[in-house]
Design a protein around this motif. Structure first.
Motif, PDB file in Angstrom:
ATOM      1  N   ALA A 216      30.676  48.275  23.039  1.00  0.00           N
ATOM      2  CA  ALA A 216      32.119  48.001  23.117  1.00  0.00           C
ATOM      3  C   ALA A 216      32.738  48.694  24.328  1.00  0.00           C
ATOM      4  N   THR A 217      32.336  49.934  24.579  1.00  0.00           N
ATOM      5  CA  THR A 217      32.877  50.673  25.726  1.00  0.00           C
ATOM      6  C   THR A 217      32.439  50.031  27.038  1.00  0.00           C
ATOM      7  N   ALA A 218      31.164  49.644  27.105  1.00  0.00           N
ATOM      8  CA  ALA A 218      30.657  49.009  28.322  1.00  0.00           C
ATOM      9  C   ALA A 218      31.370  47.686  28.585  1.00  0.00           C
ATOM     10  N   TRP A 219      31.589  46.888  27.529  1.00  0.00           N
ATOM     11  CA  TRP A 219      32.261  45.600  27.714  1.00  0.00           C
ATOM     12  C   TRP A 219      33.689  45.791  28.205  1.00  0.00           C
ATOM     13  N   ARG A 220      34.393  46.786  27.645  1.00  0.00           N
ATOM     14  CA  ARG A 220      35.766  47.027  28.096  1.00  0.00           C
ATOM     15  C   ARG A 220      35.799  47.373  29.583  1.00  0.00           C
ATOM     16  N   ALA A 221      34.831  48.163  30.029  1.00  0.00           N
ATOM     17  CA  ALA A 221      34.796  48.528  31.450  1.00  0.00           C
ATOM     18  C   ALA A 221      34.472  47.321  32.324  1.00  0.00           C
ATOM     19  N   LEU A 222      33.482  46.525  31.912  1.00  0.00           N
ATOM     20  CA  LEU A 222      33.080  45.372  32.715  1.00  0.00           C
ATOM     21  C   LEU A 222      34.165  44.298  32.731  1.00  0.00           C
ATOM     22  N   SER A 223      34.729  43.998  31.559  1.00  0.00           N
ATOM     23  CA  SER A 223      35.767  42.967  31.505  1.00  0.00           C
ATOM     24  C   SER A 223      37.048  43.447  32.159  1.00  0.00           C
ATOM     25  N   GLY A 224      37.301  44.776  32.098  1.00  0.00           N
ATOM     26  CA  GLY A 224      38.484  45.309  32.757  1.00  0.00           C
ATOM     27  C   GLY A 224      38.417  45.135  34.256  1.00  0.00           C
ATOM     28  N   ALA A 225      37.219  45.342  34.826  1.00  0.00           N
ATOM     29  CA  ALA A 225      37.061  45.149  36.272  1.00  0.00           C
ATOM     30  C   ALA A 225      37.286  43.694  36.647  1.00  0.00           C
ATOM     31  N   PHE A 226      36.780  42.771  35.811  1.00  0.00           N
ATOM     32  CA  PHE A 226      36.992  41.348  36.067  1.00  0.00           C
ATOM     33  C   PHE A 226      38.474  40.998  35.965  1.00  0.00           C
ATOM     34  N   GLN A 227      39.134  41.548  34.948  1.00  0.00           N
ATOM     35  CA  GLN A 227      40.551  41.244  34.756  1.00  0.00           C
ATOM     36  C   GLN A 227      41.382  41.780  35.913  1.00  0.00           C
ATOM     37  N   ASP A 228      41.012  42.966  36.405  1.00  0.00           N
ATOM     38  CA  ASP A 228      41.744  43.512  37.556  1.00  0.00           C
ATOM     39  C   ASP A 228      41.670  42.562  38.744  1.00  0.00           C
ATOM     40  N   GLY A 229      40.504  41.904  38.891  1.00  0.00           N
ATOM     41  CA  GLY A 229      40.353  40.951  39.984  1.00  0.00           C
ATOM     42  C   GLY A 229      41.254  39.742  39.841  1.00  0.00           C
ATOM     43  N   MET A 230      41.627  39.416  38.600  1.00  0.00           N
ATOM     44  CA  MET A 230      42.514  38.279  38.368  1.00  0.00           C
ATOM     45  C   MET A 230      43.958  38.595  38.749  1.00  0.00           C
ATOM     46  N   TYR A 231      44.256  39.879  39.019  1.00  0.00           N
ATOM     47  CA  TYR A 231      45.628  40.295  39.341  1.00  0.00           C
ATOM     48  C   TYR A 231      45.691  40.892  40.746  1.00  0.00           C
ATOM     49  N   ALA A 232      44.807  40.427  41.624  1.00  0.00           N
ATOM     50  CA  ALA A 232      44.730  41.000  42.971  1.00  0.00           C
ATOM     51  C   ALA A 232      45.943  40.642  43.834  1.00  0.00           C
ATOM     52  N   VAL A 233      46.554  39.479  43.602  1.00  0.00           N
ATOM     53  CA  VAL A 233      47.689  39.015  44.406  1.00  0.00           C
ATOM     54  C   VAL A 233      48.837  38.646  43.475  1.00  0.00           C
ATOM     55  N   THR A 234      50.042  39.051  43.859  1.00  0.00           N
ATOM     56  CA  THR A 234      51.232  38.712  43.073  1.00  0.00           C
ATOM     57  C   THR A 234      52.229  37.965  43.949  1.00  0.00           C
ATOM     58  N   ALA A 235      52.691  36.831  43.442  1.00  0.00           N
ATOM     59  CA  ALA A 235      53.694  36.041  44.165  1.00  0.00           C
ATOM     60  C   ALA A 235      55.022  36.114  43.424  1.00  0.00           C
ATOM     61  N   ARG A 236      56.096  36.289  44.181  1.00  0.00           N
ATOM     62  CA  ARG A 236      57.448  36.181  43.613  1.00  0.00           C
ATOM     63  C   ARG A 236      57.947  34.770  43.884  1.00  0.00           C
ATOM     64  N   ALA A 237      58.467  34.144  42.855  1.00  0.00           N
ATOM     65  CA  ALA A 237      58.857  32.736  42.995  1.00  0.00           C
ATOM     66  C   ALA A 237      60.102  32.443  42.179  1.00  0.00           C
ATOM     67  N   ARG A 238      60.662  31.267  42.421  1.00  0.00           N
ATOM     68  CA  ARG A 238      61.761  30.755  41.588  1.00  0.00           C
ATOM     69  C   ARG A 238      61.276  29.462  40.954  1.00  0.00           C
ATOM     70  N   VAL A 239      61.631  29.292  39.673  1.00  0.00           N
ATOM     71  CA  VAL A 239      61.112  28.167  38.894  1.00  0.00           C
ATOM     72  C   VAL A 239      62.266  27.361  38.317  1.00  0.00           C
TER      73      VAL A 239
END
Length: 323
Positions: A216-239
């Motif tokens: 469980a600890t190993a998965w949290r670390a591995l999936s956390g690194a992957f999730q961090d990669g999903m938030y590498a860029v942030t765009a501000r927008a109007r919708v």
């Protein structure tokens, strides 16, 4: 509560071999009258329990009989069967649960059987089709994890031909309907998606397990690194108001909603793994979203728009018909 007491009484009988009513009452912290009633209920339910009067008497299991009962309480049995409904359970698990039902006292069986029909667990994401790994590969990897055997793993990465590598299988993880293998490699811990596994060959060598490894600890670390990669860029927008719900449905937790703007649109912040990928997600919403920053996302949107215009320049711009 009485079903739990019957289970505890039976386990106490199995442990002691022969018990008296006062002993049962003291062990379960109930009155002697309640203890006697529970023992009589066990006998009436079909469990081979009998009483013997006189000096050295008491209650015993006929012939020292034992049951395969696991010691689960009624609430624990209900929880177990609720989370292993017919859709979520594998054939092997369903067979195991049927055996468990037969091992339970008759008083507990209806609760267990009713729980199996009360619900199912379907972890498949609505946004994609379910991808099922080859059952033989899953079974082989499960065996390798349990037996602690190193394997040669055939694996095809995204956009890559299948290759072979030797890994130490350490555990299997199911996330949102997708199965992953956590394994040790010469580059450290890695995850492998089971749907991309092409072959599994045990080497006969023992697994090298990291000190104090916890799945469980190993998965949290591995999936956390992957999730961090999903938030590498942030765009501000109007919708636009009629597009906000669709944006949230498409990108879920990667959308953070701000306040309304003077023109009726809504300010949002959208996360992505890279400027190009984020622009690709937002381009499908057309003029319903305007990216304000960063410039690299705006440039990718402009490039995507130009490519689409060049490809479809001769087409009518009418909206497509509804479903």
């Amino acid at each position: 509560m009485r079903a739990d007491r019957l289970v505890a009484t039976l386990l106490f009988l199995q442990d002691r071999g022969r018990v008296t009513v006062p002993e049962v009452a003291a062990e379960l912290e109930v009155s002697e009258r309640t203890a006697r009633r529970d023992l009589e209920a066990l006998a009436a339910s079909g469990i081979p329990v009998y009483s013997q009067r006189g000096r050295g008497g008491g209650w015993s299991l006929v012939g020292g009989a034992r049951t395969n009962l696991t010691g689960l309480t009624a609430d624990e049995i209900r929880a177990l069967f609720l989370v292993t409904g017919p859709l979520s359970a594998t054939p092997e698990l369903r067979t195991t649960l049927r055996k468990l039902v037969r091992a339970l006292p008759p008083t507990l069986r209806p609760h267990a059987e009713a729980a199996t029909r009360a619900g199912v667990v379907d972890a498949t994401d609505w946004s994609r089709n379910a991808v099922t790994a080859d059952a033989s590969h899953r079974s082989a990897l499960q065996g390798a994890v349990v037996d602690g055997i190193r394997v040669r793993l055939g694996y095809a990465g995204v956009g890559k031909p299948a290759g072979e590598r030797t890994v130490d299988p350490l555990g299997l993880v199911a996330k949102a309907g997708v199965d992953y293998l956590v394994a040790g490699t010469d580059k450290g811990l890695r995850t492998f998606r089971l749907s991309r596994v092409t072959s599994v060959e045990p080497t006969g060598e023992p697994v090298v397990r990291p000190p104090d490894f916890d799945l469980a600890t190993a998965w949290r670390a591995l999936s956390g690194a992957f999730q961090d990669g999903m938030y590498a860029v942030t765009a501000r927008a109007r919708v636009r108001p009629d597009t906000l719900a669709l944006l949230q449905r498409l990108l879920g937790g990667r959308v953070r909603v701000g306040g309304p703007l003077p023109d009726g649109w809504t300010e949002v912040w959208v996360d992505g793994p890279a400027a190009k990928a984020l622009a690709g997600h937002l381009a499908g919403l057309g003029a319903g979203v305007e990216v304000l920053e960063p410039p690299e996302v705006r440039r990718w949107l402009a490039r995507i728009g130009a490519e689409l215009t060049g490809m479809y320049a001769g087409e009518r711009a009418d909206p497509p018909p509804g479903p």
